[in-house]
Design a protein around this motif. Sequence first.
Motif, PDB file in Angstrom:
ATOM      1  N   VAL A  13      50.757  50.246  42.942  1.00 12.50           N
ATOM      2  CA  VAL A  13      49.919  49.639  41.765  1.00 12.50           C
ATOM      3  C   VAL A  13      50.510  48.523  41.377  1.00 12.50           C
ATOM      4  O   VAL A  13      51.636  48.286  40.878  1.00 12.50           O
ATOM      5  N   ILE A  14      49.528  47.266  41.178  1.00 12.56           N
ATOM      6  CA  ILE A  14      50.015  46.010  41.013  1.00 12.56           C
ATOM      7  C   ILE A  14      49.136  45.523  39.621  1.00 12.56           C
ATOM      8  O   ILE A  14      48.163  45.462  39.525  1.00 12.56           O
ATOM      9  N   ASP A  15      50.042  45.385  38.601  1.00 10.83           N
ATOM     10  CA  ASP A  15      49.425  45.122  37.245  1.00 10.83           C
ATOM     11  C   ASP A  15      49.776  43.674  36.997  1.00 10.83           C
ATOM     12  O   ASP A  15      51.014  43.406  36.794  1.00 10.83           O
ATOM     13  N   ALA A  16      48.855  42.925  37.212  1.00 10.14           N
ATOM     14  CA  ALA A  16      49.051  41.201  37.339  1.00 10.14           C
ATOM     15  C   ALA A  16      48.379  40.322  36.282  1.00 10.14           C
ATOM     16  O   ALA A  16      47.389  41.038  35.649  1.00 10.14           O
ATOM     17  N   LYS A  17      49.093  39.520  35.490  1.00 18.70           N
ATOM     18  CA  LYS A  17      48.826  38.709  34.385  1.00 18.70           C
ATOM     19  C   LYS A  17      48.923  37.504  34.580  1.00 18.70           C
ATOM     20  O   LYS A  17      49.946  36.989  35.050  1.00 18.70           O
ATOM     21  N   SER A  18      47.879  36.371  34.271  1.00 18.35           N
ATOM     22  CA  SER A  18      47.984  35.068  34.605  1.00 18.35           C
ATOM     23  C   SER A  18      47.603  34.240  33.570  1.00 18.35           C
ATOM     24  O   SER A  18      46.772  34.673  32.738  1.00 18.35           O
ATOM     25  N   GLY A  19      48.234  32.973  33.538  1.00 14.69           N
ATOM     26  CA  GLY A  19      47.877  32.091  32.476  1.00 14.69           C
ATOM     27  C   GLY A  19      46.412  31.649  32.882  1.00 14.69           C
ATOM     28  O   GLY A  19      45.912  31.519  34.046  1.00 14.69           O
ATOM     29  N   VAL A  20      45.805  30.835  31.935  1.00 15.09           N
ATOM     30  CA  VAL A  20      44.282  30.231  31.972  1.00 15.09           C
ATOM     31  C   VAL A  20      44.026  29.517  33.021  1.00 15.09           C
ATOM     32  O   VAL A  20      42.988  29.199  33.834  1.00 15.09           O
ATOM     33  N   SER A  21      45.310  28.570  33.445  1.00 19.89           N
ATOM     34  CA  SER A  21      45.068  27.587  34.341  1.00 19.89           C
ATOM     35  C   SER A  21      44.830  28.275  35.896  1.00 19.89           C
ATOM     36  O   SER A  21      44.556  27.502  36.743  1.00 19.89           O
ATOM     37  N   GLY A  22      45.248  29.226  36.065  1.00 25.25           N
ATOM     38  CA  GLY A  22      44.833  29.984  37.227  1.00 25.25           C
ATOM     39  C   GLY A  22      43.311  30.185  37.699  1.00 25.25           C
ATOM     40  O   GLY A  22      43.073  30.054  38.964  1.00 25.25           O
ATOM     41  N   ALA A  23      42.502  29.935  36.691  1.00 20.72           N
ATOM     42  CA  ALA A  23      41.133  29.838  37.148  1.00 20.72           C
ATOM     43  C   ALA A  23      40.682  28.430  37.475  1.00 20.72           C
ATOM     44  O   ALA A  23      39.579  28.331  37.768  1.00 20.72           O
ATOM     45  N   GLY A  24      41.621  27.465  37.333  1.00 17.24           N
ATOM     46  CA  GLY A  24      41.230  25.955  37.570  1.00 17.24           C
ATOM     47  C   GLY A  24      40.541  25.346  36.547  1.00 17.24           C
ATOM     48  O   GLY A  24      40.611  25.739  35.179  1.00 17.24           O
ATOM     49  N   ARG A  25      40.509  24.008  36.858  1.00 16.82           N
ATOM     50  CA  ARG A  25      39.994  22.921  35.928  1.00 16.82           C
ATOM     51  C   ARG A  25      38.613  22.929  35.687  1.00 16.82           C
ATOM     52  O   ARG A  25      37.797  22.126  36.377  1.00 16.82           O
ATOM     53  N   LYS A  26      38.003  23.972  34.903  1.00 17.58           N
ATOM     54  CA  LYS A  26      36.446  24.011  34.700  1.00 17.58           C
ATOM     55  C   LYS A  26      36.174  24.331  33.408  1.00 17.58           C
ATOM     56  O   LYS A  26      36.896  25.100  32.806  1.00 17.58           O
ATOM     57  N   VAL A  27      34.912  24.053  33.135  1.00 16.25           N
ATOM     58  CA  VAL A  27      34.401  24.469  31.741  1.00 16.25           C
ATOM     59  C   VAL A  27      33.463  25.619  31.857  1.00 16.25           C
ATOM     60  O   VAL A  27      32.463  25.865  32.374  1.00 16.25           O
TER      61      VAL A  27
ATOM     62  N   LYS B 167      34.514  31.908  29.031  1.00 19.06           N
ATOM     63  CA  LYS B 167      35.737  32.664  28.683  1.00 19.06           C
ATOM     64  C   LYS B 167      37.119  32.148  28.853  1.00 19.06           C
ATOM     65  O   LYS B 167      38.146  32.887  28.414  1.00 19.06           O
ATOM     66  N   TYR B 168      37.018  30.764  29.193  1.00 22.73           N
ATOM     67  CA  TYR B 168      38.530  30.142  29.567  1.00 22.73           C
ATOM     68  C   TYR B 168      38.625  29.052  28.365  1.00 22.73           C
ATOM     69  O   TYR B 168      39.698  28.519  28.529  1.00 22.73           O
ATOM     70  N   ILE B 169      37.835  28.857  27.459  1.00 23.37           N
ATOM     71  CA  ILE B 169      37.791  27.939  26.317  1.00 23.37           C
ATOM     72  C   ILE B 169      38.900  28.466  25.412  1.00 23.37           C
ATOM     73  O   ILE B 169      39.163  29.626  25.340  1.00 23.37           O
ATOM     74  N   PHE B 170      39.628  27.570  24.692  1.00 19.63           N
ATOM     75  CA  PHE B 170      40.847  27.846  23.692  1.00 19.63           C
ATOM     76  C   PHE B 170      40.217  28.970  22.911  1.00 19.63           C
ATOM     77  O   PHE B 170      40.916  30.010  22.611  1.00 19.63           O
TER      78      PHE B 170
ATOM     79  N   ALA C 111      41.541  42.147  30.814  1.00 23.43           N
ATOM     80  CA  ALA C 111      41.291  42.490  32.316  1.00 23.43           C
ATOM     81  C   ALA C 111      40.241  41.632  33.128  1.00 23.43           C
ATOM     82  O   ALA C 111      38.996  41.893  32.229  1.00 23.43           O
ATOM     83  N   TYR C 112      40.016  41.499  34.172  1.00 22.51           N
ATOM     84  CA  TYR C 112      38.930  40.827  34.944  1.00 22.51           C
ATOM     85  C   TYR C 112      39.259  41.376  36.343  1.00 22.51           C
ATOM     86  O   TYR C 112      40.330  41.696  37.062  1.00 22.51           O
ATOM     87  N   GLY C 113      37.970  41.088  37.145  1.00 25.28           N
ATOM     88  CA  GLY C 113      37.924  41.587  38.538  1.00 25.28           C
ATOM     89  C   GLY C 113      38.492  42.998  38.876  1.00 25.28           C
ATOM     90  O   GLY C 113      39.134  43.256  39.798  1.00 25.28           O
ATOM     91  N   VAL C 114      38.261  43.933  37.912  1.00 31.04           N
ATOM     92  CA  VAL C 114      38.772  45.358  37.968  1.00 31.04           C
ATOM     93  C   VAL C 114      38.089  46.026  39.164  1.00 31.04           C
ATOM     94  O   VAL C 114      38.970  46.637  39.982  1.00 31.04           O
ATOM     95  N   SER C 115      36.841  45.689  39.540  1.00 32.22           N
ATOM     96  CA  SER C 115      36.201  46.546  40.455  1.00 32.22           C
ATOM     97  C   SER C 115      36.581  45.812  42.012  1.00 32.22           C
ATOM     98  O   SER C 115      36.060  46.397  43.087  1.00 32.22           O
TER      99      SER C 115
ATOM    100  N   ALA D 141      46.873  49.109  48.327  1.00 34.21           N
ATOM    101  CA  ALA D 141      47.626  48.759  46.979  1.00 34.21           C
ATOM    102  C   ALA D 141      46.290  48.692  45.883  1.00 34.21           C
ATOM    103  O   ALA D 141      45.272  48.475  46.215  1.00 34.21           O
ATOM    104  N   THR D 142      46.673  49.195  44.704  1.00 33.68           N
ATOM    105  CA  THR D 142      45.728  48.850  43.490  1.00 33.68           C
ATOM    106  C   THR D 142      46.134  47.783  42.816  1.00 33.68           C
ATOM    107  O   THR D 142      47.102  47.523  42.673  1.00 33.68           O
ATOM    108  N   PHE D 143      44.931  46.790  42.572  1.00 34.25           N
ATOM    109  CA  PHE D 143      45.547  45.418  42.012  1.00 34.25           C
ATOM    110  C   PHE D 143      44.377  45.146  40.691  1.00 34.25           C
ATOM    111  O   PHE D 143      43.201  45.031  41.132  1.00 34.25           O
ATOM    112  N   VAL D 144      45.212  44.867  39.615  1.00 38.57           N
ATOM    113  CA  VAL D 144      44.307  44.414  38.416  1.00 38.57           C
ATOM    114  C   VAL D 144      44.862  43.435  38.017  1.00 38.57           C
ATOM    115  O   VAL D 144      46.032  43.320  37.728  1.00 38.57           O
TER     116      VAL D 144
END
Length: 333
Positions: free
Chosen positions: A174-188, A191-194, A203-207, A223-226
Amino acid sequence: MKKVSIIGATGYTGGELIRYLLRHPGVRVVHVSSERSAGQKVSALHPDLLGKIDLILHKQDPDKIAKDSDLVFLCLPHAESATAAKRYLDLGVKVIDLSADFRLKSAALYEKWYKVRHPQPALLKQAVYGLTEFYRSKIKGAKLIANPGCYSTTSILTAMPLVKKGLAKRGSIVIDAKSGVSGAGRKVEEKYIFGETHENFLAYGVSGHRHLPEIEQELGVPATFVAHLLPVFRGILVTVYAKLSRKISVKDLHKIYSDFYKGERFVRVLDEGKFPDIRAVQHSNFCHIGVGMDPKGDTAVIVGVTDNLGKGAAGQAVQNMNLVLGFKEETGL
């Protein structure tokens, strides 16, 4: 002096690539492209580069770029990147692709997860997966490198010793993963605004996250990845849980990890009982790993951290470039 170009230089990864390359003693950035910001200085999009690089962004012109580039970095959206890669390869230029287009070896799997036909399936066999620690010899002679995903890099490095040494029971990772917002790229996107990310955690992309098939492909086991979104700009922390296939002490498990990554410049296994935090690897190409076990002694608990813009993207790309162009692997990093 080798000449390199960045196609799609206005995003977070493109900007980070420029920063790494500016301190590299053996390369010079000769072209930076953008379809939407053509005509502007690259420093207009990345203000910290003012006075350091004065290149003007221009629309992509493969024939012109290929004439004076030894290698190009493609920082383009998936599906778009593969077509550009084909053009540059045909023109005799080596390519490091930072999109997802060549990470998966199966066109069918790519189409399943990215919901689009693969534009250049014939190139999949030619592409080398660019996780340097495991594909170093292949990368050295490659013309097309598939730079790994940020979550994938951190997850694979953190879990691989468990898999390679047969310590994880099949189906238990099981992989429990957490990322900062820059991982989503530079876009408006809302859900990514301050105001939405500050003092928030979700959590996102759970399914089904797109990096899961890449992780499973490289680990060779299910593996299970969230994934989760941290209220920070940069950094990834993953916690890998796995039921152990045999009785082993924490001390011995730690030694297995230390031995596995012995000699690796950019993977550091912390001292026994120590666990990493993302601040320690921000603005770097390092992966830090802490090794532990749950109190019952039947589950490994391994924590890994990287900078999603560093080892998870631009830093890894430069590490791969160094091998492709004949530099020492750590140059500029």
